[in-house]
Design an enzyme around this catalytic site. Structure first.
Site: not given
Length: 438
Positions: A25, A123, A321
């Site tokens: 990220n 995603d 996450d």
């Protein structure tokens, strides 16, 4: 790329040391930031994963000169940019495949006065709106258009102008994007309700190294004084906290003795303490995390005896996450836990695979699941399954490693998007994971 699957042998006990890759990220943010200057920028510890490779390909198409100096070490120079590439079919197709491409808008708008982007992918974990990004750019003076037929975004501004803004949600990518626009804007920009994740802090530090003027780093109130131009810098990406959490969960679930090297422990926030609430023993030794082999781990209760609830929230809360990792690890614990996934409405839908493997999970609604631990009295069983997103994919891989028998995991390109050579690295610790073409 061929459609590939993992064949995973269960009853695995891992042993040894593993070093986390660079943070995915963070890498997606700092790679976009190289567009803010015509000077050379060097970045180390870049994870060589699918999402990063796709973004590097987009930058190369835009004309950025890119050199791979060694594994994970790259130099970038954006001194001859081809803006016509933004409207090419190649850019349109490639940018749709990676959500991180949205963070090119801030640098393009700040430096070149216009940006053009198709609806990005990523995603399938629920609706992830881009309003926060575009509202921020509009407040900085950008004019925004959305083509509903093609799902394309257009935005332009002769020169962005600093302002005060209260962000409507705590968005990591939204904060990063608007921040990158503001560093070259005219005047002072104040961003309140800014995300303050380590990824954003790292981006701020890199931008300051390039000559940006930013105060309030690490808080939710950022003040940016615009400058005329930015220069080059050297930057190192932090270790990936999500991968670190994945390895902690994997060690506990497989009764393994594992040492995570160079984990940047001070940057992990409450991640270690949340795993400790599940009863997992962690030994912090300098910057390493040692997880000793553990036969059984017991979930804590709240002080009044009520069931533990673990939920996600913006930093310094627990990262969404890792909730899928927590969920799978809880399946073999002693005790029960309620997992509350507040931020995304589709991230818990992989639990049906765990139920098929023998886990005791009640999916209360799209956001909540109750896990009743099996206390290792009953082992999960190997099955054939598919990875719906990056984090669920690794959770299923953890379940498969601990299960009785062999499992097949399909759609593993989702795992490859976020985890670098995960099969090779785990096999070196004693796993038996075979990558096969279908």
């Amino acid at each position: 790329m061929a459609n590939q699957a993992f064949i995973v042998e269960g009853n695995t006990i891992l042993n040894g040391e593993i070093e986390p890759q660079g943070a995915k990220n963070e890498a997606l943010q700092v790679l976009c930031a190289v567009m803010l200057t015509d000077q050379k920028v060097e970045i180390k510890n870049v994870p060589e994963i699918l999402d990063v490779e796709k973004l590097i390909s987009l930058l190369r198409g835009l004309g950025v000169k890119i050199e791979r100096l060694s594994k994970g070490h790259y130099s970038f120079q954006a001194d001859d940019i081809d803006l016509d590439y933004l409207s090419s079919d190649e850019y349109q197709n490639d940018a749709k495949k990676i959500r991180g491409s949205v963070m090119l808008i801030g640098p393009l708008l700040a430096r070149f006065g216009k940006a053009y982007l198709p609806q990005p992918g990523g995603d399938k974990i629920g609706r992830r709106r881009l309003d926060t990004h575009f509202i921020g750019f509009q407040k900085l003076g950008g004019e925004f258009k959305f083509d509903e037929e093609t799902n394309d975004f257009y935005i332009h501004a002769d020169r962005l102008k600093g302002c005060y803004m209260l962000m409507d949600e705590i968005s990591v990518t939204g904060t990063a994007n608007v921040l990158m626009g503001a560093v070259l804007a005219e005047g002072v920009t104040t961003i309140y309700n800014a995300a303050c994740e380590p990824y954003v802090q790292q981006l701020c530090k890199m931008l300051v190294g390039m000559g940006a003027k930013i105060s309030g780093i690490g808080s939710n109130l950022l003040k940016i004084t615009g400058v005329e131009s930015l220069g080059g810098t050297n930057h190192r990406v932090l270790p990936d906290m999500i991968e670190i959490g994945s390895f902690i969960g994997m060690a506990a679930m497989t009764k393994s003795d594992l040492r995570i090297k160079n984990a940047a422990v001070k940057e992990l926030g409450n991640i270690p303490s949340v795993f400790q609430k599940l009863g997992i023993k962690l030994e912090i030794e300098n910057d390493d995390i040692h997880i000793p082999a553990q036969e059984l781990y017991e979930i804590s209760s709240f002080i009044d005896g009520s069931i533990l609830t673990i939920y996600d929230s913006p930093w310094p809360g627990f990262t969404p996450d890792l909730l899928s990792i927590i969920l799978v690890v809880a399946t073999q614990a002693r005790g029960s836990v309620l997992i509350h996934q507040k931020m995304f409405e589709s991230r818990l839908f992989f639990v049906d695979k765990l139920i098929d493997m023998g886990a005791k999970i009640i999916l209360c609604d799209p956001h909540r699941a109750t896990v009743i631990g099996l206390e290792r009295k009953t082992q999960l069983r190997g099955i054939s399954m598919s990875s719906p997103d990056i984090r669920a994919g690794v959770s299923l891989l953890i379940a498969a490693l601990s299960a009785n028998g062999s499992s097949t995991i399909h759609n593993i390109q989702q795992i490859d998007r976020g985890y670098q050579n995960i099969d090779g690295r785990l096999n070196a610790l004693g796993a038996n994971i075979e990558r096969v073409d279908l």
